[in-house]
Design an enzyme around this catalytic site. Sequence first.
Site, short mmCIF file in Angstrom:
data_model
loop_
_atom_site.label_atom_id
_atom_site.label_comp_id
_atom_site.label_asym_id
_atom_site.label_seq_id
_atom_site.Cartn_x
_atom_site.Cartn_y
_atom_site.Cartn_z
N CYS A 254 -6.39 22.33 18.54
CA CYS A 254 -6.29 22.68 19.94
C CYS A 254 -5.68 21.51 20.70
O CYS A 254 -6.37 20.78 21.41
CB CYS A 254 -7.69 23.01 20.46
N GLU A 255 -4.39 21.29 20.48
CA GLU A 255 -3.73 20.08 20.97
C GLU A 255 -2.23 20.33 20.84
O GLU A 255 -1.76 20.60 19.73
CB GLU A 255 -4.16 18.93 20.04
N ARG B 160 -0.03 10.82 11.49
CA ARG B 160 1.05 9.84 11.66
C ARG B 160 2.15 10.32 12.61
O ARG B 160 2.74 9.52 13.32
CB ARG B 160 1.64 9.44 10.31
N GLY C 112 0.86 -1.19 0.00
CA GLY C 112 0.00 0.00 0.00
C GLY C 112 0.89 1.23 0.00
O GLY C 112 1.00 1.96 -0.99
N ARG C 113 1.58 1.41 1.13
CA ARG C 113 2.45 2.58 1.30
C ARG C 113 3.49 2.71 0.19
O ARG C 113 3.76 3.80 -0.31
CB ARG C 113 3.17 2.43 2.65
N TYR D 110 -1.82 6.79 4.03
CA TYR D 110 -2.24 6.89 5.44
C TYR D 110 -2.29 8.32 5.95
O TYR D 110 -2.15 8.55 7.15
CB TYR D 110 -1.35 6.02 6.35
C1 LIG Z 1 -3.29 -7.33 5.50
C2 LIG Z 1 -2.56 -6.11 5.07
N1 LIG Z 1 -2.06 -6.08 3.82
C3 LIG Z 1 -1.41 -5.00 3.36
C4 LIG Z 1 -1.20 -3.90 4.17
C5 LIG Z 1 -0.48 -2.74 3.58
O1 LIG Z 1 0.62 -2.37 4.28
P1 LIG Z 1 1.62 -1.29 3.66
O2 LIG Z 1 0.82 -0.10 3.32
O3 LIG Z 1 2.55 -1.04 4.78
O4 LIG Z 1 2.26 -1.91 2.48
C6 LIG Z 1 -1.68 -3.91 5.48
C7 LIG Z 1 -1.42 -2.78 6.40
O5 LIG Z 1 -0.46 -2.79 7.13
C8 LIG Z 1 -2.39 -5.05 5.94
O6 LIG Z 1 -2.88 -5.07 7.16
N1 LIG Z 2 -1.72 3.30 9.13
C1 LIG Z 2 -0.39 2.88 9.40
C2 LIG Z 2 -0.06 1.51 8.99
C3 LIG Z 2 -1.07 0.48 9.29
C4 LIG Z 2 -1.37 -0.23 8.05
C5 LIG Z 2 -2.56 -1.14 8.10
N2 LIG Z 2 -2.35 -2.40 8.75
C6 LIG Z 2 0.63 3.91 8.97
O1 LIG Z 2 0.30 5.01 8.72
O2 LIG Z 2 1.77 3.67 8.94
#
Ligand SMILES: Cc1ncc(COP(=O)(O)O)c(C=O)c1O
Ligand SMILES: N[C@@H](CCCC[NH3+])C(=O)O
Length: 463
Positions: A391-392, A360, A322-323, A421
Site C-alpha cells: 500500500c505505497e 533497493r 559482498g555484492r 541486499y
Molecule cells: C565495512 C564494509 N565492508 C564491506 C561491505 C560490503 O560492500 P559490498 O557489498 O558493496 O561489497 C560493506 C558495505 O557496504 C561495508 O560497510
Molecule cells: N545495502 C546497500 C549497500 C550498503 C552496504 C553496507 N554498507 C545496497 O543495497 O546497495
Amino acid sequence: MSRSAHPAGPRHADVMPEGHYSAPPSDLNALDSRVWARTVSRTPQGAVTVGGLDVRQLAEEFGTPAYFLDESDFRARCRAWRDAFGDEADVFYAGKAFLSRAVVRWLYEEGLNLDVCSQGELTTALAAGMPAERIALHGNNKSTEEIRRAIEAGVGRIVLDSFQEIVRVAHIADRLGRRQPVQIRVTVGVEAHTHEFIATAHEDQKFGIALADGQAAEAVRRVLQLESLELVGIHSHIGSQIFDTSGFEVAAHRVVELLRQVRDEHGVELPEIDLGGGLGIAYTPEDDPREPQEIAKALGAIVTRECEGAGLAVPRLSVEPGRAIAGPTAFTLYEVGTVKPLEGLRTYVSVDGGMSDNIRTALYDAQYTVSLVSRASDAGPMLTRVVGKHCESGDIVVRDAFMPADLAPGDLIAVPATGAYCRSMASNYNHALRPPVVAVRDGEARVIVRRETEADLMSLDVG
Ligand SMILES: Cc1ncc(COP(=O)(O)O)c(C=O)c1O
Ligand SMILES: N[C@@H](CCCC[NH3+])C(=O)O
C-alpha cells in the site's frame, strides 16, 4: 516532460514517458548473461531453467515470490575472488549482503573469511561452524554484548569505529583476560561515485574515524597504549556499487600515509591493510563491472607501489566483497497478478511481492531488468513498470522495463541480480511474509531460508 503532454496512443508511444530506459531490446526472450546467474538459460520450448530446473516447477514447489540462488555460481565467485587474491591476501565475504548457515558453509569450503556486523550475523557464522579466527566484527555502534560474544568466541579481528569503542572493546577484552586483535576503520575523504546512501568514506557520515584532522593518528596512539588490544591494521571502506579502482587508489595512498606516520611516531609497522568491499555488479547490461582478477591486480599494485614509496614492508591485504559475490547469483521469481495499461504512459504490472522483498529500487532508485520466464513470447514490446502489492505508490520493483505485450496474469517473471541486499533487507511491511531462499545446484533445489508463515508473524504479536 509533463505527463499530461503524453498523447494517448500505442503501448509504447512515439513520445516516451520519463524513465531510465533506452530503446526496447531486439529480442525480449534473450537473457543477458551479464545480469543472470551462470546456470540460467531459456530452453527451446521457451521456459527458463536454473541449475537445470524449470522455473514453472520451482514456482509450483516453492511458491512465489521466492529467491532462487545458483549455488554453483556463488561458489565459483568465491573461488574467483580467492584465487585472484591468492595466498598473500584475505577475502572476507561481507555477510550483510546475504547470510545463512548454508552460505557460511560454502564460504568455509571455498576458503573465504567472513565479515559480520551484528550479533545475528555473528551467531549465524558461529552456528554454521565458521572458525572464529576467520571472522571480522564490524559496526559503528556494537553493543557491549556483541563485543563480549565476539571476544569470547575469539574472532580474528574487531574493526574499531570510534573513540568510545576503543575504550569499550579494551575494557571488555581486559575483563575477559584477552588480547584482542583490532583494526581501526578510517574515513579517507574519498567521494565514491555512487548513491549518497551507500558512500562511506566522505567525512560527513557516521562510519569510521577521520584521517584528515589527525583523529585517526590519535586513535592509533590510544589503541597502542592499551594492553588488551593488539593493533594489527587499518581499515577503509569507501562505499558500494563502485566500478573503477580510482577511489581505492586514493584510499590506499592515504591509508599507507597513516602507516608511515605510525612507523615514524611509534616505530611500529602495522601488518595489515583492509580496503573494504564495494565492487559493483551488473544490474543492467549497461553496467560494466571489473573481474576479481583485474581488481586484485590493481589493488595489489596500488598497495605495493604506495608502500615502496613510503619505505614500508607491504602489509597483508584484505578485501570485503559482498555484492560482487552474492548479487549476481540469485533472481526473484514473481507471479503476475494484474496488468494495467495506462494509455500514453506505460503498463503497470503488479506482482505478488514488492518493496518488502526488494527495497533497493525505492531506497536508492536502483535499476533492475526483468524477463518473462515461464514461456517465450513473440509479441512486441510494451513499456512497463513492475510494481509490488504494497500500500505505497513508491512500491516499485523495476521502474522501466520492456516486456512482451501479451504479458498476462499467471505469467512468471523474474528479476535478476537480487542475491545481495534483497533478502537481507526484506521487511514485513503490510505483514508480508518474507520469501524463501532456494539454493539450486545440479538439478536439485533446496530451501536454505524458509518462507515466513502467518504463525511466525503471529508468534511475534503477543496480544
Ligand atoms: C565495512 C564494509 N565492508 C564491506 C561491505 C560490503 O560492500 P559490498 O557489498 O558493496 O561489497 C560493506 C558495505 O557496504 C561495508 O560497510
Ligand atoms: N545495502 C546497500 C549497500 C550498503 C552496504 C553496507 N554498507 C545496497 O543495497 O546497495
